[in-house]
Design an enzyme around this catalytic site. Structure first.
Site, PDB file in Angstrom:
ATOM      1  N   LYS A  29      74.640   1.542 -43.979  1.00 45.14           N
ATOM      2  CA  LYS A  29      73.614   1.905 -44.957  1.00 45.14           C
ATOM      3  C   LYS A  29      72.436   0.950 -44.924  1.00 45.14           C
ATOM      4  O   LYS A  29      71.287   1.367 -45.006  1.00 45.14           O
ATOM      5  CB  LYS A  29      74.235   1.915 -46.356  1.00 45.14           C
ATOM      6  CG  LYS A  29      73.296   2.338 -47.459  1.00 45.14           C
ATOM      7  CD  LYS A  29      72.999   3.809 -47.373  1.00 45.14           C
ATOM      8  CE  LYS A  29      72.013   4.283 -48.408  1.00 45.14           C
ATOM      9  NZ  LYS A  29      71.382   5.553 -48.002  1.00 45.14           N
ATOM     10  N   GLU A  81      71.906  12.078 -37.284  1.00 42.58           N
ATOM     11  CA  GLU A  81      72.738  11.062 -37.935  1.00 42.58           C
ATOM     12  C   GLU A  81      74.111  11.574 -38.324  1.00 42.58           C
ATOM     13  O   GLU A  81      75.095  10.886 -38.136  1.00 42.58           O
ATOM     14  CB  GLU A  81      72.070  10.591 -39.244  1.00 42.58           C
ATOM     15  CG  GLU A  81      70.938   9.653 -39.084  1.00 42.58           C
ATOM     16  CD  GLU A  81      70.481   9.122 -40.438  1.00 42.58           C
ATOM     17  OE1 GLU A  81      70.019   9.930 -41.263  1.00 42.58           O
ATOM     18  OE2 GLU A  81      70.600   7.912 -40.678  1.00 42.58           O
ATOM     19  N   HIS A  86      52.714  20.367 -24.748  1.00 47.86           N
ATOM     20  CA  HIS A  86      52.437  19.254 -23.832  1.00 47.86           C
ATOM     21  C   HIS A  86      53.720  18.666 -23.246  1.00 47.86           C
ATOM     22  O   HIS A  86      53.709  17.545 -22.740  1.00 47.86           O
ATOM     23  CB  HIS A  86      51.648  18.164 -24.565  1.00 47.86           C
ATOM     24  CG  HIS A  86      50.318  18.629 -25.057  1.00 47.86           C
ATOM     25  ND1 HIS A  86      49.280  18.945 -24.204  1.00 47.86           N
ATOM     26  CD2 HIS A  86      49.868  18.885 -26.314  1.00 47.86           C
ATOM     27  CE1 HIS A  86      48.231  19.350 -24.926  1.00 47.86           C
ATOM     28  NE2 HIS A  86      48.583  19.335 -26.208  1.00 47.86           N
ATOM     29  N   ARG A 131      78.584   0.143 -46.205  1.00 43.43           N
ATOM     30  CA  ARG A 131      77.847  -0.912 -45.511  1.00 43.43           C
ATOM     31  C   ARG A 131      78.379  -1.160 -44.099  1.00 43.43           C
ATOM     32  O   ARG A 131      77.771  -1.904 -43.324  1.00 43.43           O
ATOM     33  CB  ARG A 131      77.931  -2.219 -46.298  1.00 43.43           C
ATOM     34  CG  ARG A 131      77.253  -2.153 -47.645  1.00 43.43           C
ATOM     35  CD  ARG A 131      77.311  -3.506 -48.308  1.00 43.43           C
ATOM     36  NE  ARG A 131      76.516  -4.473 -47.572  1.00 43.43           N
ATOM     37  CZ  ARG A 131      75.270  -4.801 -47.878  1.00 43.43           C
ATOM     38  NH1 ARG A 131      74.684  -4.248 -48.903  1.00 43.43           N
ATOM     39  NH2 ARG A 131      74.614  -5.681 -47.165  1.00 43.43           N
ATOM     40  N   TRP A 189      80.760  -3.960 -39.818  1.00 42.45           N
ATOM     41  CA  TRP A 189      79.911  -3.173 -38.926  1.00 42.45           C
ATOM     42  C   TRP A 189      79.651  -4.110 -37.751  1.00 42.45           C
ATOM     43  O   TRP A 189      78.939  -5.099 -37.890  1.00 42.45           O
ATOM     44  CB  TRP A 189      78.612  -2.779 -39.627  1.00 42.45           C
ATOM     45  CG  TRP A 189      77.745  -1.850 -38.847  1.00 42.45           C
ATOM     46  CD1 TRP A 189      77.809  -0.491 -38.837  1.00 42.45           C
ATOM     47  CD2 TRP A 189      76.654  -2.195 -37.985  1.00 42.45           C
ATOM     48  NE1 TRP A 189      76.842   0.024 -38.017  1.00 42.45           N
ATOM     49  CE2 TRP A 189      76.122  -0.995 -37.481  1.00 42.45           C
ATOM     50  CE3 TRP A 189      76.084  -3.408 -37.573  1.00 42.45           C
ATOM     51  CZ2 TRP A 189      75.042  -0.970 -36.605  1.00 42.45           C
ATOM     52  CZ3 TRP A 189      75.014  -3.386 -36.697  1.00 42.45           C
ATOM     53  CH2 TRP A 189      74.511  -2.172 -36.221  1.00 42.45           C
ATOM     54  N   CYS A 193      77.991  -4.682 -43.075  1.00 38.16           N
ATOM     55  CA  CYS A 193      79.159  -5.471 -43.469  1.00 38.16           C
ATOM     56  C   CYS A 193      79.127  -5.649 -44.986  1.00 38.16           C
ATOM     57  O   CYS A 193      78.079  -5.867 -45.569  1.00 38.16           O
ATOM     58  CB  CYS A 193      79.232  -6.850 -42.822  1.00 38.16           C
ATOM     59  SG  CYS A 193      79.424  -6.810 -41.051  1.00 38.16           S
ATOM     60  N   ASN A 209      78.644 -12.018 -43.599  1.00 40.48           N
ATOM     61  CA  ASN A 209      77.724 -10.922 -43.294  1.00 40.48           C
ATOM     62  C   ASN A 209      76.445 -11.570 -42.767  1.00 40.48           C
ATOM     63  O   ASN A 209      75.910 -12.470 -43.409  1.00 40.48           O
ATOM     64  CB  ASN A 209      77.456 -10.138 -44.587  1.00 40.48           C
ATOM     65  CG  ASN A 209      76.472  -9.008 -44.398  1.00 40.48           C
ATOM     66  OD1 ASN A 209      76.220  -8.576 -43.285  1.00 40.48           O
ATOM     67  ND2 ASN A 209      75.926  -8.532 -45.493  1.00 40.48           N
ATOM     68  N   GLY A 210      75.982 -11.161 -41.600  1.00 46.05           N
ATOM     69  CA  GLY A 210      74.788 -11.780 -41.008  1.00 46.05           C
ATOM     70  C   GLY A 210      75.060 -12.118 -39.554  1.00 46.05           C
ATOM     71  O   GLY A 210      76.039 -11.628 -38.980  1.00 46.05           O
ATOM     72  N   GLU A 236      62.001  13.824 -39.962  1.00 41.62           N
ATOM     73  CA  GLU A 236      63.100  13.496 -40.880  1.00 41.62           C
ATOM     74  C   GLU A 236      64.227  14.549 -40.778  1.00 41.62           C
ATOM     75  O   GLU A 236      65.411  14.198 -40.813  1.00 41.62           O
ATOM     76  CB  GLU A 236      62.567  13.400 -42.315  1.00 41.62           C
ATOM     77  CG  GLU A 236      63.592  13.173 -43.396  1.00 41.62           C
ATOM     78  CD  GLU A 236      64.395  11.874 -43.285  1.00 41.62           C
ATOM     79  OE1 GLU A 236      64.081  11.038 -42.424  1.00 41.62           O
ATOM     80  OE2 GLU A 236      65.373  11.737 -44.049  1.00 41.62           O
ATOM     81  N   LYS A 243      68.045  13.597 -39.783  1.00 45.83           N
ATOM     82  CA  LYS A 243      69.217  13.916 -40.608  1.00 45.83           C
ATOM     83  C   LYS A 243      70.274  14.602 -39.748  1.00 45.83           C
ATOM     84  O   LYS A 243      71.451  14.284 -39.823  1.00 45.83           O
ATOM     85  CB  LYS A 243      68.846  14.839 -41.783  1.00 45.83           C
ATOM     86  CG  LYS A 243      68.114  14.191 -42.916  1.00 45.83           C
ATOM     87  CD  LYS A 243      68.924  13.260 -43.800  1.00 45.83           C
ATOM     88  CE  LYS A 243      68.887  11.849 -43.335  1.00 45.83           C
ATOM     89  NZ  LYS A 243      67.808  10.985 -43.664  1.00 45.83           N
TER      90      LYS A 243
HETATM   91  O1  M6R Z   1      67.093   0.660 -46.633  1.00 46.68           O
HETATM   92  P1  M6R Z   1      65.955   1.095 -45.752  1.00 46.68           P
HETATM   93  O2  M6R Z   1      65.161   2.207 -46.322  1.00 46.68           O
HETATM   94  O3  M6R Z   1      65.084  -0.061 -45.361  1.00 46.68           O
HETATM   95  O4  M6R Z   1      66.642   1.613 -44.433  1.00 46.68           O
HETATM   96  C1  M6R Z   1      65.888   1.992 -43.329  1.00 46.68           C
HETATM   97  C2  M6R Z   1      66.720   2.778 -42.350  1.00 46.68           C
HETATM   98  O5  M6R Z   1      67.765   1.982 -41.854  1.00 46.68           O
HETATM   99  C3  M6R Z   1      67.315   4.032 -42.996  1.00 46.68           C
HETATM  100  O6  M6R Z   1      66.309   4.841 -43.517  1.00 46.68           O
HETATM  101  C4  M6R Z   1      68.125   4.835 -41.966  1.00 46.68           C
HETATM  102  O7  M6R Z   1      67.285   5.405 -41.020  1.00 46.68           O
HETATM  103  C5  M6R Z   1      68.981   5.876 -42.705  1.00 46.68           C
HETATM  104  N1  M6R Z   1      70.255   5.982 -42.098  1.00 46.68           N
HETATM  105  C6  M6R Z   1      68.325   7.196 -42.775  1.00 46.68           C
HETATM  106  O8  M6R Z   1      69.124   8.221 -43.224  1.00 46.68           O
END
Ligand code: M6R
Length: 614
Positions: A609, A494, A510, A27, A77, A2, A103-104, A487, A491
């Site tokens: 984000k 996501e 396994h 956000r 969000w 948010c 926000n929260g 990772e 990616k």
């Molecule tokens: O801001 P942060 O590094 O603490 O965020 C952690 C995760 O939310 C963040 O890395 C998330 O997995 C991303 N979308 C990765 O691309």
């Protein structure tokens, strides 16, 4: 998670708020809204499902004529309540005298909602946030006309987290903001003020900002502001000048922020290394690291905690610290660390990693570690973020603003920072000078090597496009590159919404091997290191089951050429730094597949984000 903004000044508030919301869209972006107090002191509210562009069109369609110099806005969000217009912010009381953006999470909202409903308040949304505006209405004293005290009294009864801004038509010359657990920053202009959940929002307007802290309230008028505690005590705040340039938060000539950020990586690394690496002395120097040589020598265990992509960098950090500093390292998801009983000894060092510096789970893990008496180092990208402030010592990533929701350059800078930290501690312990020199000389070559991988973007795109219609992917790596498999898979998931799993290559037999058939592409990260031959056997196992193999390697090997369907060659480096190079093709593969599917890679569905809720 948010985004909130507010403006008060002489300019057209709706344009400034819409413009600022656009920069905060990363956000959260399922719905958005704006509340303005017009020249007749009426509250004008517009909310829409979807992106800010949609809100902008509707605002100009229905309220384009509204003249207002004061307003607040929100991009959502969803946490509590579906994605619809009613649940979008701002929320108003039933007479539309007050409006708030929040926000929260208000944890006790159900109890409060019941009490307020019994008192005659009518709720129009399913959100937790709406109780705030009804509480403000409830506590507002007509004779006093003091929005600040109504907000403060409301906050005294809520449990949970908030970054909020409130306005009232009876006091059309002020915004009241408050923070507890969700970031809030004030921007100071000339006879105008801004409030936002993130400095990015207001960067084009002012670089002079004041960070509001937890349990602080700010009363903003166009020419001045005052900050208070929740007990109405005045607090003096200092102004910080943010030195980001506005280009850093625009796409420039790139089609997306994510592509721009991928291509910025060589420079981002140079920024992270600048002034810290002294190869000829085998030394690393960090400005804000509160770690004496005595303490470093005594560290007997390191615990690194983080979430998501930052957790993947933590895994690489474990390998590096164990190799260079010879200290055992545990890596924990922050969300797990905070809810178990981590056993911390007096010579343990806790490292928290977070791009945003605001991730709720990571922040709580930090607090739990501090409560247990541990020394905590925070590795963050966002200057002045809560994690940066609450850590005992910190290292900034210096990656510049990362706007794409999928983290790329911040991840790279986390790897480089962890490498520097591991060498730093290693040198304070047993690492000989010549080894420090060798490692730092190699580290300095990484930006150029990454640039060489980026030069192959077109070739990587060609390979990626062969796999656009695939529904599953497996990513396999070993040793230092096992976290890179994780990772790479994250990616792809996501931004392309393709199911992908990352595994240590040897684990395939396994279980995951059961998935292998001609429809399953397997990405192998196979640098010519101590495990190359072993990974070659894993490739054989996939080929024997008709799987399709994509290899990222630094070795031109005739056997590999026969086995692999596609090979991406990358420059060689030492095993310990190879993750920094090998991740680049994986970022590009995910990127080009997602773009070919015409997906919004900067704002993937359901993600935000910075995850400031549990
Ligand atoms: O801001 P942060 O590094 O603490 O965020 C952690 C995760 O939310 C963040 O890395 C998330 O997995 C991303 N979308 C990765 O691309």
């Amino acid at each position: 998670m948010c985004g909130i903004v507010g403006y008060i000044g002489n300019r057209d508030a709706k344009e400034i708020i819409l413009d600022s919301l656009q920069r905060l869209e990363y956000r959260g972006y399922d719905s958005a809204g704006i509340a303005l107090i017009d020249e007749k002191n009426h509250m004008v509210v517009q909310k829409e499902v979807g992106r800010i562009d949609n809100l902008r069109n509707e605002v100009y369609k229905y309220n384009g004529e509204v003249e207002s110099q004061l307003g607040i806005g929100h991009t959502r969000w969803a946490t509590h309540g579906r994605v619809n217009e009613q649940n979008a912010h701002p929320h108003c009381d039933s007479k539309k005298r007050f409006a708030i953006v929040h926000n929260g999470i208000i944890e006790n909202y159900q109890v409060l909602r019941k009490i307020l409903t019994d008192k005659g308040h009518t709720f129009s949304s399913e959100t937790d946030s709406e109780v705030l505006v009804h509480l403000i209405e409830e506590f507002y004293k007509e004779e006093e006309r003091n929005l600040q005290s109504a907000v403060v009294e409301a906050l005294k009864v809520v449990e949970g987290t908030y970054g909020l801004a409130a306005i009232c038509i009876d006091e059309p010359y002020k915004i009241v903001g408050a923070r507890n657990g969700s970031p809030l920053v004030l921007g100071i202009g000339e006879n105008e003020m801004f409030i936002a959940s993130d400095v990015n929002a207001i960067m084009p307007y002012t670089k002079n900002v004041v960070y509001i802290e937890d349990k602080e309230v700010v009363v903003i008028k166009s020419e001045k502001f005052k900050t208070y505690t929740l007990d109405y005590q005045r607090i003096e705040k200092s102004i910080t000048v943010v030195d980001w340039d506005v280009d850093a938060i625009s796409k420039g000539d790139y089609e997306t922020f994510m592509l721009k950020e991928i291509f910025e990586q060589p420079n981002a690394i140079v920024d992270a290394l600048r002034g810290r690496v002294h190869a000829r002395d085998g030394a690393v120097k960090f400005g804000g690291l509160d770690l004496t040589p005595e303490h470093a020598k005594n560290i007997d265990k390191v615990i690194i905690t983080a979430c998501g992509t930052s957790w993947h960098s933590a895994l690489v950090g474990k390998y590096m610290i164990e190799r260079f500093a010879e200290i055992p390292v545990e890596v924990d998801y922050a969300s797990e660390f905070r809810y178990r009983n981590p056993v911390l000894g007096k010579n343990n060092l806790v490292i928290v990693i977070s791009q945003s510096g605001e991730t709720a789970d990571t922040l709580e893990a930090l607090r739990e570690a501090k409560r247990k008496g541990a020394k905590v180092i925070g590795i963050t990208n966002v200057i002045g973020s809560t994690i940066a402030k609450e850590s005992d010592g910190g290292i900034y990533l210096h990656a510049g603003p990362e706007i794409g929701v999928a983290s790329t350059k911040a991840f790279l800078n986390q790897l480089i920072t962890l490498a520097m930290l591991a060498i730093y501690i290693g040198r304070l312990k047993n690492m000989p000078l010549y080894e420090g020199e060798r490692l730092l000389e190699e580290l300095a070559l990484i930006p150029q090597k990454i640039a060489e991988v980026l030069e192959q973007a077109d070739k990587i795109k060609e390979i990626a496009l062969k796999y656009v219609h695939t529904t599953n992917f497996l990513y396999l790596g070993r040793g230092f590159n096992y976290p890179i498999a994780l990772e790479g898979a994250l990616k792809l998931k996501e931004i392309s919404y393709i199911h992908a799993e990352g595994y240590p290559a040897a684990e395939m037999k396994h279980g995951p091997i059961a998935l292998i058939d001609e429809n399953m592409p397997v990405v192998f990260i196979a640098p010519k290191d101590s495990l190359y031959e072993k990974i070659m056997s894993n490739i054989e196992e996939v080929k024997a089951r008709a799987g399709r193999v994509i290899v990222v390697t630094d070795l031109d090997d005739s056997v590999m050429r026969q086995k692999a369907d596609d090979i991406i060659y990358v420059p060689s480096t030492i095993e310990e730094f190879s993750p920094m190079i090998n991740i680049i093709p994986l970022q590009l593969i995910a990127y080009y597949i997602a773009r070919a599917k015409e997906l919004d890679v900067d704002k993937p569905r359901n993600l935000a984000k910075s995850v400031t809720v549990e």
